[in-house]
Write an enzyme that holds these catalytic residues in place. Structure first.
Site, PDB file in Angstrom:
ATOM      1  N   CYS A 168      42.504  37.695  36.181  1.00 49.97           N
ATOM      2  CA  CYS A 168      43.516  37.328  37.168  1.00 49.97           C
ATOM      3  C   CYS A 168      42.898  36.763  38.441  1.00 49.97           C
ATOM      4  O   CYS A 168      42.349  35.676  38.451  1.00 49.97           O
ATOM      5  CB  CYS A 168      44.411  38.543  37.437  1.00 49.97           C
ATOM      6  SG  CYS A 168      45.948  38.185  38.285  1.00 49.97           S
ATOM      7  N   HIS A 169      42.953  37.503  39.537  1.00 54.96           N
ATOM      8  CA  HIS A 169      42.348  37.085  40.798  1.00 54.96           C
ATOM      9  C   HIS A 169      40.875  37.479  40.899  1.00 54.96           C
ATOM     10  O   HIS A 169      40.209  37.176  41.889  1.00 54.96           O
ATOM     11  CB  HIS A 169      43.116  37.683  41.987  1.00 54.96           C
ATOM     12  CG  HIS A 169      44.434  37.028  42.258  1.00 54.96           C
ATOM     13  ND1 HIS A 169      45.509  37.143  41.396  1.00 54.96           N
ATOM     14  CD2 HIS A 169      44.860  36.256  43.272  1.00 54.96           C
ATOM     15  CE1 HIS A 169      46.542  36.467  41.884  1.00 54.96           C
ATOM     16  NE2 HIS A 169      46.170  35.919  43.027  1.00 54.96           N
TER      17      HIS A 169
END
Length: 186
Positions: free
Chosen positions: A102-103
């Protein structure tokens, strides 16, 4: 085998819990490393709370066989910490497994590691990665040498599978699991 998990406030609950539990179930030791040892870290959705077992000051990349970077707001908070960024740089130099979801690649960006690498991330991070010269694929799991990356919570089963296959497999021949494995690197 020991795995380092870099974690800060606001991590995506499932992106920590699912790979963490899978690794523990398979017998791996996972250390949650935060800015301060003993600090209670809370997930973005409020479902998970975990204490940092070690501080970044105590952690040494050489003590670990793999690195896990969950997403959510955690990587954005951690990337302003020079010691966290240096840990990621040093870990990558070792050639050992680095897994980010994800991030999570925000920490890889801060460490200036993504140019020319092939990876994936959350949709908004994919654009950032492209702008700084990464080869981005919008796929559930992307494997590039010692990196395994995934996009979002929906990909966590495949992400966890890929991590376990890498840890349990040889360095030369690992099952593909349908994941992208670039062979040429710019």
């Amino acid at each position: 085998m020991k795995i380092a998990c870099l974690l800060g406030q606001g991590f995506e609950d499932s992106e920590f819990r699912i790979p963490y539990d899978r690794l523990k179930k398979e017998g791996y030791e996972v250390d949650v490393i935060g800015v301060k040892a003993g600090e209670e870290l809370k997930g973005y959705k409020g479902k998970e709370k975990v204490k940092a077992e070690k501080s970044i000051d105590e952690a040494k990349p050489d003590d670990y066989d793999a690195l896990l970077i969950p997403g959510g707001q955690s990587p954005d908070h951690l990337r302003v910490n020079a010691k966290m960024v240096e840990f990621v740089k040093a870990f990558d130099r070792s050639g050992k497994l680095l897994a980010a979801v994800c991030h999570g690649p925000q920490l890889l960006i801060a460490a200036h590691l993504v140019k020319g690498r092939t990876l994936t991330a959350w949709q908004t991070i994919q654009d950032d990665l492209k702008q700084i010269g990464a080869n981005v694929k919008d796929e559930p799991v992307v494997i590039d040498r010692n990196w395994i990356t995934s996009r979002k919570p929906d990909d966590l089963g495949a992400f966890s599978d890929a991590i376990l296959e890498h840890l349990e497999g040889s360095d030369t021949e690992r099952p593909n699991s349908g994941a992208s494995q670039p062979t040429a690197h710019p």
